[in-house]
Write an enzyme that holds these catalytic residues in place. Sequence first.
Site, PDB file in Angstrom:
ATOM      1  N   ARG A 282      27.678  42.469  30.943  1.00  0.00           N
ATOM      2  CA  ARG A 282      28.133  41.139  30.546  1.00  0.00           C
ATOM      3  C   ARG A 282      29.564  40.907  30.996  1.00  0.00           C
ATOM      4  O   ARG A 282      30.441  41.728  30.756  1.00  0.00           O
ATOM      5  CB  ARG A 282      28.049  41.000  29.021  1.00  0.00           C
ATOM      6  CG  ARG A 282      26.614  41.168  28.533  1.00  0.00           C
ATOM      7  CD  ARG A 282      26.459  40.918  27.066  1.00  0.00           C
ATOM      8  NE  ARG A 282      25.055  41.123  26.707  1.00  0.00           N
ATOM      9  CZ  ARG A 282      24.567  40.995  25.481  1.00  0.00           C
ATOM     10  NH1 ARG A 282      25.375  40.649  24.484  1.00  0.00           N
ATOM     11  NH2 ARG A 282      23.292  41.194  25.242  1.00  0.00           N
ATOM     12  N   ARG A 297      33.911  45.288  22.365  1.00  0.00           N
ATOM     13  CA  ARG A 297      33.405  44.322  23.347  1.00  0.00           C
ATOM     14  C   ARG A 297      33.657  44.878  24.742  1.00  0.00           C
ATOM     15  O   ARG A 297      34.788  44.936  25.197  1.00  0.00           O
ATOM     16  CB  ARG A 297      34.119  42.975  23.174  1.00  0.00           C
ATOM     17  CG  ARG A 297      33.536  41.839  24.012  1.00  0.00           C
ATOM     18  CD  ARG A 297      34.243  40.531  23.728  1.00  0.00           C
ATOM     19  NE  ARG A 297      34.018  40.092  22.363  1.00  0.00           N
ATOM     20  CZ  ARG A 297      32.969  39.368  21.983  1.00  0.00           C
ATOM     21  NH1 ARG A 297      32.073  38.994  22.859  1.00  0.00           N
ATOM     22  NH2 ARG A 297      32.827  39.018  20.717  1.00  0.00           N
ATOM     23  N   GLU A 369      28.275  42.957  14.453  1.00  0.00           N
ATOM     24  CA  GLU A 369      26.930  42.587  14.867  1.00  0.00           C
ATOM     25  C   GLU A 369      26.360  43.655  15.794  1.00  0.00           C
ATOM     26  O   GLU A 369      26.917  43.917  16.858  1.00  0.00           O
ATOM     27  CB  GLU A 369      26.983  41.233  15.590  1.00  0.00           C
ATOM     28  CG  GLU A 369      25.623  40.743  16.010  1.00  0.00           C
ATOM     29  CD  GLU A 369      25.716  39.556  16.966  1.00  0.00           C
ATOM     30  OE1 GLU A 369      26.687  38.773  16.854  1.00  0.00           O
ATOM     31  OE2 GLU A 369      24.826  39.435  17.821  1.00  0.00           O
ATOM     32  N   SER A 372      20.444  41.379  17.111  1.00  0.00           N
ATOM     33  CA  SER A 372      20.124  39.976  17.002  1.00  0.00           C
ATOM     34  C   SER A 372      18.626  39.884  17.221  1.00  0.00           C
ATOM     35  O   SER A 372      18.143  40.248  18.283  1.00  0.00           O
ATOM     36  CB  SER A 372      20.901  39.218  18.077  1.00  0.00           C
ATOM     37  OG  SER A 372      21.028  37.872  17.736  1.00  0.00           O
ATOM     38  N   ARG A 410      28.793  49.342  18.969  1.00  0.00           N
ATOM     39  CA  ARG A 410      29.177  49.029  17.600  1.00  0.00           C
ATOM     40  C   ARG A 410      28.479  49.960  16.604  1.00  0.00           C
ATOM     41  O   ARG A 410      29.016  50.243  15.532  1.00  0.00           O
ATOM     42  CB  ARG A 410      28.878  47.569  17.298  1.00  0.00           C
ATOM     43  CG  ARG A 410      29.799  46.663  18.116  1.00  0.00           C
ATOM     44  CD  ARG A 410      29.398  45.224  18.031  1.00  0.00           C
ATOM     45  NE  ARG A 410      30.137  44.430  19.006  1.00  0.00           N
ATOM     46  CZ  ARG A 410      29.886  43.166  19.268  1.00  0.00           C
ATOM     47  NH1 ARG A 410      28.906  42.543  18.633  1.00  0.00           N
ATOM     48  NH2 ARG A 410      30.594  42.518  20.163  1.00  0.00           N
TER      49      ARG A 410
END
Length: 442
Positions: A282, A297, A369, A372, A410
């Site tokens: 990403r 991140r 998070e 998802s 994470r």
Amino acid sequence: MHIGIQELPKNLEMLYFFHKGKVMLDIKLIRNNLEKVKKAIIAKHEKVNLEKILELDQLRRQKLTQVEDLKCERNKKNELISKAKQSGQDAPVAMEEMGKISDQIKALDAEVARIDAELESLMLWLPNIPADDVPEGTEEKNQVIRTWGEPKKKDFPAKPHWDLGKNLGLFELDRAAKLSGSSFSMFTGLGARLERALLNFMLDTHIREGYKEVAPPYLVNRKTITGTGQLPKLEDEMYYSAKDEFFLIPTSEVPLTNFYQDEIIPGELLPIYLTSATPCFRREAGASGKDTRGILRVHQFNKVEMVHFVAEDQSAASLEKLVHDAEGILQQLGLTYRVVLLATGDMSFSSAKTYDLELWAPGVERWLEVSSCSNCTDFQARRANIRYKMKGGKPKFVHTLNGSGVAIPRLMVAILENYQEADGHIKIPPVLVPYMGGVTVL
RNA sequence: GGAGAGAUGGCUGAGUGGCCGAAAGCGGCAGAUUGCUAAUCUGUUAAGGUAAAUUUUUGCCUUCGCGGGUUCGAAUCCCGCUCUCUCCGCCA
């Protein structure tokens, strides 16, 4: 004068790899549920020219009936000529008329093709419609559905993961930056082994729950990544190899969901559950400055993903299973987490309903998070043309769901920060010990 | 990267210019029949679009890997592309 598809502007041509005349987001659904579609566009902060879409749709149908009438006439003339020729006669008048009709058809066909291409390029920007039981509004309307465990403080000053990782040699962020740049991670030694242990543990768990393991390509073509809905919206978020027109997958949802692209799945095979562990790439464009410390991140990370293919009446229940399966991982690891139902404005483009799983991390004192889980209903299936057929029935679009189970960085942060001891060492969660070759402490 | 072969319906496979949306077989579905875990016979068997009507039909159109071209007319001839297979080269 006619315009072939090759003479279209490049951006339209690119979008025309779809089946001829096939429209991915059901135009009838738009026609019949205009208000819902409008609402979804606003909720998801999209800008779509709906009026133009409806206008083009109408124009398209008008031209289509015109050209179909002509084609009908052509076919009749053709039959006439054919019969004449077979009985040894000639039909010069019919042949000349047919020539004229053919020219008109060519011109009209080209016009329809141009309208189709434009229509599709607009329709690709239409987001999925949120489910009825999703709270309306932006992020602050998200609902915490349940919490497992307690977000406890340590009875000693908890260190953030970047200190823990550095002290114990579990990752090398400076060296990662040297090799690639900022926001890259590099696990080392027992840190690397812990990552591998987690991936294997998660995959093994999912396989036991009925998922089929897949090791897919990490480079995919434009059609594939449009199928899941990352394109056209997230083009800037992805790494792209222009020379070969490949996109690096931002999540294995992309190859897994497209597994059955352009196929009709025998209905008795449903539900189908796939899982895979892959890197995710990403660019995080526009996110610079956010979460710059540590590995919260990064541009490349590993993630275990789960994807479901189910019949339309099963997708709501399937979403609950998906979340349950993701939660199982966190529970087995003994981590505190909460399940959050996302509001309409916080959901992704392709999703109708999404639960996020957030882990408690005492070092950074935040909920992170890690998963998802989304029900994409038939949205991706339309784009990717994935259908199923029951015996004797008509093909229907499947419902696709995807969820992380779960993302590594994470998860790693939560494990390091939660399992740290006062002496600076880290206990290995019991379920991982066999995967760590018996190592119990870092 | 080079040379060659190929791509047809759920599958196998025929079809080199004119009722070919496509033979035949297999499989699937429906029915008939036979006393046996199956055989035989008959029928049926794609997807998408669009219009009328309307909840089930009917008409029409499109689709033989994809995109162009030739032609009155293309599964069939020509060009480009993609993919698969075989051989050679290169390579982790």
